[in-house]
Scaffold this active site. Sequence first.
Site, mmCIF file in Angstrom:
data_model
loop_
_atom_site.group_PDB
_atom_site.id
_atom_site.type_symbol
_atom_site.label_atom_id
_atom_site.label_comp_id
_atom_site.label_asym_id
_atom_site.label_seq_id
_atom_site.Cartn_x
_atom_site.Cartn_y
_atom_site.Cartn_z
ATOM 1 N N PRO A 41 0.819 -1.223 0.000
ATOM 2 C CG PRO A 41 -0.780 -1.560 1.659
ATOM 3 C CD PRO A 41 0.543 -2.072 1.170
ATOM 4 N N PRO A 225 55.385 -4.707 15.475
ATOM 5 C CG PRO A 225 54.321 -3.188 16.873
ATOM 6 C CD PRO A 225 54.393 -3.620 15.442
ATOM 7 C CG ASP A 248 64.884 -11.241 11.558
ATOM 8 O OD1 ASP A 248 65.564 -12.134 11.032
ATOM 9 O OD2 ASP A 248 64.925 -10.043 11.215
ATOM 10 C CE LYS A 270 70.843 -10.848 11.275
ATOM 11 N NZ LYS A 270 71.002 -9.655 10.435
ATOM 12 N N GLY A 302 58.920 -5.432 13.135
ATOM 13 C CA GLY A 302 58.834 -4.006 12.842
ATOM 14 C C GLY A 302 58.725 -3.731 11.361
ATOM 15 C CG ASP A 303 59.300 -0.476 7.851
ATOM 16 O OD1 ASP A 303 58.203 -0.350 7.299
ATOM 17 O OD2 ASP A 303 60.385 -0.288 7.257
ATOM 18 C CB THR A 331 58.804 1.280 12.830
ATOM 19 O OG1 THR A 331 60.109 1.059 13.380
ATOM 20 C CG2 THR A 331 58.280 2.634 13.292
ATOM 21 C CB ALA A 332 59.725 -1.253 17.524
ATOM 22 C CG MET A 383 67.856 -3.343 18.720
ATOM 23 S SD MET A 383 68.666 -3.690 17.136
ATOM 24 C CE MET A 383 68.641 -2.053 16.366
ATOM 25 N N GLY A 412 56.652 -4.409 23.622
ATOM 26 C CA GLY A 412 55.500 -3.559 23.387
ATOM 27 C C GLY A 412 54.479 -4.170 22.437
#
Length: 465
Positions: A41, A225, A248, A270, A302-303, A331-332, A383, A412
């Site tokens: 309707p 990170p 890594d 490392k 990270g990057d 990145t961190a 680091m 983090g």
Amino acid sequence: MLPLFWNPKSRKCLVVGGGDVATRKVSLLLQCGVSVSIVSPRLSRNLQEPVNRGQVAYTAREFSLSDLDGIDLVIAATDNSALNQSIAQSCKQRNILVNVVDSRDTSSVIFGSLVDRDPVQVAVSSGGASPVLARSLRSRLEAYIPAAFGELSKLVSTYRPVVKSTLHSPHERQKFWESILEGPVAELVLSGFLDDAKRMLERQLDDWRNKTVTSGEVYLVGAGPGDPDLLTFRALRLMQQADVVVYDRLVSKPILDLVRRGAEKIYAGKKSSNHTIPQEGINALLVRLAKEGKRVLRLKGGDPFIFGRGGEEIETLVDEGITFQVVPGITAASGCATYAGIPLTHRDYSQACIFVTGHQKGEGADLHWDALAKKDQTVVFYMGLSSVGIICEKMIEHGLEKHMPAALIQQGTTPEQKVVVGTLEDLPARVAAEQIQPPTLIIIGEVVRLHKTLQWFQPKPPSAP
């Protein structure tokens, strides 16, 4: 429930109802090319537009059984549940597919939440149990499936006859298409370089025709990170198609678990003065694996281009003529500072931000402490755990007040995150008392003062499992 895809060509659909729910259904039907008619309707304003454009046939009255004549699909979308059930019963008696909104038991068909990458379509359904859950899952798929996925499907469709006439073995064709859909050709399409993708596909088809052994490819991917939710979609896509991953120490286990299950995993971590594989060995390993025809994922925390030695690794790939891609990661400094509630820049505190590493290329190399020890900037040391005492001492020696705020962040963005806040004078002692373990990040600057009020991330407590 049996999931099926329905060909709408030459099909007619009746929508009973003219409200908001009917509007959503009509919109979907029109996208799929269905011939739609509406009986109601009244019409909502949004439904009136396709009617005015002639896309939908509209009859302004109550539903009648005669409206079902010649109809293939009916959607009962009125606000009268008794009428909806009556329509459904009449449809079932006539073997007409019917969908009753918000009533899975009454419906003979249920609409899924659709991800449209024409001609590729993905439908998600909870069987009517929770449409909101189905829509939530669809939104995740929308984000994961690239917008250009449909173009990739069209490319495959275009070349299928050529591939079939060139490669006569079904198994060989299957392996060829896997190499296309999980390799650089697909990445070119998804990145918008369709012409380049076509040329590469044709070259690869020639290689397969001539039985030429082709080289693999290296994906240099930043894993961020630590929090898997911070991965980019592109990173995740490449992680899912790698044959082998070289990773890594800073790549967290939850992220590593997202790599394709059948991929070979090679640890190349490392620590300070303790390298599982020397950098030159890693470079050579990437080249060797690629020359074996493998898709190699070089996964770095990270990057890869920020203190990740990614530039050194791809220099070797360039020298060896290996195809590669680089995917940036968070990145961190950015990720860890954000999760600690410390903005790296702030109009009231810091007009610049500097990233620094204590690991220099040459032994005994020193940092430019005079440039680093400036009041109105933020300095982030990667680091720096083993050098936290020297770092704080040098920053004071070169001009910063001993009461300058400083923070150290352990692991983090992960559930194990710990933030130690102090000043240049007392941070080394605070860190020693906390028995901090790497990886860590040191932030020096007035912005650290904001940690107390801006912290938001709640890592698990020490007693949590």
